[in-house]
Scaffold this motif. Structure first.
Motif, PDB file in Angstrom:
ATOM      1  N   ARG A 132      66.611  84.370 130.370  1.00 17.79           N
ATOM      2  CA  ARG A 132      67.922  84.262 129.820  1.00 17.79           C
ATOM      3  C   ARG A 132      67.816  84.725 128.262  1.00 17.79           C
ATOM      4  NH1 ARG A 132      69.356  78.035 131.840  1.00 17.79           N
ATOM      5  NH2 ARG A 132      69.415  78.670 134.062  1.00 17.79           N
ATOM      6  N   SER A 133      68.903  84.994 127.626  1.00 22.35           N
ATOM      7  CA  SER A 133      69.272  85.451 126.439  1.00 22.35           C
ATOM      8  C   SER A 133      69.367  84.169 125.654  1.00 22.35           C
ATOM      9  CB  SER A 133      70.332  86.340 126.335  1.00 22.35           C
ATOM     10  OG  SER A 133      70.493  86.586 124.737  1.00 22.35           O
ATOM     11  N   ILE A 134      68.215  83.715 125.049  1.00 23.17           N
ATOM     12  CA  ILE A 134      68.210  82.626 124.336  1.00 23.17           C
ATOM     13  C   ILE A 134      67.924  82.792 122.816  1.00 23.17           C
ATOM     14  CG2 ILE A 134      66.655  80.634 123.831  1.00 23.17           C
ATOM     15  CD1 ILE A 134      65.590  80.771 126.823  1.00 23.17           C
ATOM     16  N   ASN A 135      68.738  82.276 121.890  1.00 26.35           N
ATOM     17  CA  ASN A 135      68.828  82.136 120.422  1.00 26.35           C
ATOM     18  C   ASN A 135      67.856  81.729 120.002  1.00 26.35           C
ATOM     19  OD1 ASN A 135      69.285  83.246 117.904  1.00 26.35           O
ATOM     20  ND2 ASN A 135      71.339  81.720 117.895  1.00 26.35           N
ATOM     21  N   TRP A 136      66.663  82.086 120.065  1.00 27.50           N
ATOM     22  CA  TRP A 136      65.554  81.201 119.473  1.00 27.50           C
ATOM     23  C   TRP A 136      65.400  81.262 117.916  1.00 27.50           C
ATOM     24  CZ3 TRP A 136      62.399  84.607 123.411  1.00 27.50           C
ATOM     25  CH2 TRP A 136      62.042  83.816 124.459  1.00 27.50           C
ATOM     26  N   ASP A 137      65.062  80.291 117.325  1.00 24.73           N
ATOM     27  CA  ASP A 137      64.937  79.864 115.886  1.00 24.73           C
ATOM     28  C   ASP A 137      63.745  80.532 115.501  1.00 24.73           C
ATOM     29  OD1 ASP A 137      67.045  78.217 115.746  1.00 24.73           O
ATOM     30  OD2 ASP A 137      66.151  76.335 115.952  1.00 24.73           O
ATOM     31  N   ARG A 139      60.577  83.233 116.674  1.00 25.98           N
ATOM     32  CA  ARG A 139      60.065  84.399 117.593  1.00 25.98           C
ATOM     33  C   ARG A 139      58.601  84.713 117.256  1.00 25.98           C
ATOM     34  NH1 ARG A 139      64.323  86.874 120.514  1.00 25.98           N
ATOM     35  NH2 ARG A 139      66.225  86.157 119.826  1.00 25.98           N
ATOM     36  N   TYR A 154      61.109  79.869 120.603  1.00 28.39           N
ATOM     37  CA  TYR A 154      61.469  78.732 120.895  1.00 28.39           C
ATOM     38  C   TYR A 154      62.335  78.048 119.822  1.00 28.39           C
ATOM     39  CZ  TYR A 154      57.398  77.648 117.974  1.00 28.39           C
ATOM     40  OH  TYR A 154      56.528  77.660 117.072  1.00 28.39           O
ATOM     41  N   ASN A 155      63.162  77.107 119.999  1.00 23.01           N
ATOM     42  CA  ASN A 155      63.945  76.271 119.088  1.00 23.01           C
ATOM     43  C   ASN A 155      62.894  75.264 118.839  1.00 23.01           C
ATOM     44  OD1 ASN A 155      66.131  77.850 119.293  1.00 23.01           O
ATOM     45  ND2 ASN A 155      67.034  76.883 121.191  1.00 23.01           N
TER      46      ASN A 155
END
Length: 274
Positions: A132-137, A139, A154-155
């Motif tokens: 999935r396209s995850i907006n990670w805090d 990278r 991860y967040n």
């Protein structure tokens, strides 16, 4: 009988140390059943679920320290991520010790087995879960020995929450928490298997130390059995890290799946028979 028991514990310690280090589990999935069975055969009634979990956690700390030293030398550990996970796992480890005191041995064995079965199912379906396209805090990138680049992340809030659950699991079942940490790192955060296993071992070491202090405070450690398991666990932890450095990521995943399923069947079977 003492010498035979010591010999079996040394062998179990080495085997658990090697396999646990390769898969990032810590080895508790072997220590706990061995303590519950062999410990009570040698001295009936001497090993309760609380003693088994507490003693296992002490030995896991030895395995995790040995493995972490080797993995750090190989530069496979994501230290920053490990420290972040520890923020969640530390309070979870303390809570897990208290929850453990509420479980009778049959319930402990059944829950342990069911928990592992759930982890096996997750490991089987993880490859079928579409990325999935995850907006990670946060990278990260990792290039393996074959030159393949992996991106993961991860967040922070989610990572700490999951680590808290890992900490609870670590002290509750005396397994180190890697049996949950590694699959979660791979499934949710897309960690490559080698980095997940190596980073997990450092988190396990920190969590095991916190949980062990709490267990010692409550007198939940059999030092005699711990002393017999620890030497083999230390050697096994070092050997496992060396072996893992020569293995492909998919091989690590396969070993993890087989171990989780085998131990789940064993523990559920024991709970039904008792």
């Amino acid at each position: 009988m003492v010498y035979a028991l010591a010999g079996m514990f040394v062998i179990i310690g080495m085997f658990a140390g090697v396999v646990g280090s390769i898969a990032g589990l810590g080895g508790g999935m072997f220590f706990v059943p061995a303590l519950l069975y062999l410990g009570n055969v040698y001295a009936p009634g001497s090993v309760s679920p609380q003693i088994a979990a507490g003693t296992s956690l002490i030995v896991i700390g030895v395995t995790a320290l040995s493995s972490s030293i080797s993995y750090l030398k190989q530069k496979r550990v994501d230290i920053q991520s490990a420290l972040l996970f520890f923020l969640g796992s530390a309070p979870g480890a303390i809570l897990g010790v208290y929850l453990n005191t509420l479980l009778p041995i049959k319930a402990f064995t059944l829950l342990f087995g069911l928990f592992q079965l759930c982890m096996f199912i997750l490991m089987m379906v993880k490859d079928k879960i579409k990325p999935r396209s995850i907006n990670w805090d946060v990278r990260r990138q990792f290039v393996d020995a074959e030159g393949t680049t992996f991106e993961y992340g991860y967040n922070r809030g989610v990572a700490i929450a999951i680590a808290f659950l890992v900490g609870i699991t670590s002290s509750l079942f005396g397994v180190g928490g890697g049996i949950l940490m590694v699959p979660m790192m791979m499934i949710l955060f897309r960690f490559p298997p080698h980095i997940a296993a190596a980073t997990s071992m450092l988190v396990i070491f920190f969590s095991a130390m916190v949980g062990s202090v709490t267990n010692i405070w409550h007198d939940h450690v059999n030092w005699f059995y711990a002393a017999m398991l620890a030497p083999g666990a230390w050697l096994g932890g070092k050997w496992g890290a060396v072996i893992a450095s020569r293995m492909k990521g998919q091989t690590v995943v396969l070993i993890l799946r087989v171990l989780i399923l085998g131990m789940a069947i064993q523990m559920i079977g024991e709970s039904v028979v008792k």
